[in-house]
Design a protein around this motif. Sequence first.
Motif, short mmCIF file in Angstrom:
data_model
loop_
_atom_site.label_atom_id
_atom_site.label_comp_id
_atom_site.label_asym_id
_atom_site.label_seq_id
_atom_site.Cartn_x
_atom_site.Cartn_y
_atom_site.Cartn_z
N GLY A 25 32.67 53.81 28.81
CA GLY A 25 34.00 54.13 28.31
C GLY A 25 34.86 54.87 29.29
O GLY A 25 34.37 55.72 30.04
N ASP A 44 38.17 51.20 26.60
CA ASP A 44 39.17 52.23 26.90
C ASP A 44 38.81 53.53 26.21
O ASP A 44 39.03 54.61 26.76
N SER A 45 38.27 53.43 24.98
CA SER A 45 37.94 54.64 24.23
C SER A 45 36.59 54.47 23.55
O SER A 45 36.24 53.40 23.07
N HIS A 79 36.50 66.05 24.77
CA HIS A 79 36.57 64.96 25.75
C HIS A 79 35.64 65.22 26.93
O HIS A 79 35.59 64.42 27.87
N TRP A 97 39.29 52.72 17.86
CA TRP A 97 38.33 53.08 18.90
C TRP A 97 37.72 51.80 19.47
O TRP A 97 37.28 50.92 18.73
N GLN A 105 37.53 56.76 28.27
CA GLN A 105 37.74 58.07 27.63
C GLN A 105 36.72 58.21 26.51
O GLN A 105 36.69 57.38 25.59
N GLN A 155 43.08 56.71 15.86
CA GLN A 155 43.35 55.53 16.67
C GLN A 155 42.31 54.47 16.36
O GLN A 155 41.35 54.71 15.63
N THR A 202 35.19 60.48 23.44
CA THR A 202 35.44 61.56 22.50
C THR A 202 34.15 61.85 21.75
O THR A 202 33.56 60.94 21.14
#
Length: 164
Positions: A106, A81-82, A140, A37, A108, A35, A110
């Motif tokens: 953030g 968001d990420s 996560h 990031w 989410q 995605q 990772t």
Amino acid sequence: MLVDSMIVVALITMYLACAHFASYQLGKKRILNQQKWGLNICCGKTDGGGVNADIVQHQDLPRFTLISSIYNLPFKTGEFDSVLCSHTIEHVDDPDAFYAELQRVGKQVTVVVPPLYDVAAVLNIWEHKWIFVTLRKQHHTLPRFVKLPFADFVQNRFGQRNHA
């Protein structure tokens, strides 16, 4: 007997090289490309598609932000968001504090860490301070971790190796 030992050493070396290649080159690249990031923290030489931030500018990246502290990021609460933190948290002094700061900025987070099957990376006392007790690369939540034996001694004596 010597030939048997040489074969064992060759097989172990091949395993270490293949496991590290699969983990670091293939696995990391797959996660990075999943995605765009919002924040790629401690980005090194990789473009995460959003803001790329690091304490050192390794090369010219789009939307790069130089940061002075990973424990006090210059971003608003919930700004991204990420957040991608790839192959960084095993290097830091305080993984819990760093992860809390990532969660602050953030929605989410990772975290990508060397999995236990990548023995060469997991036991790298020249660069890493922590062993993350997991067979997965991508998380996560912060995986369980333990101090890497002798890492502090080696890094205090010779310096932590970096790729700047």
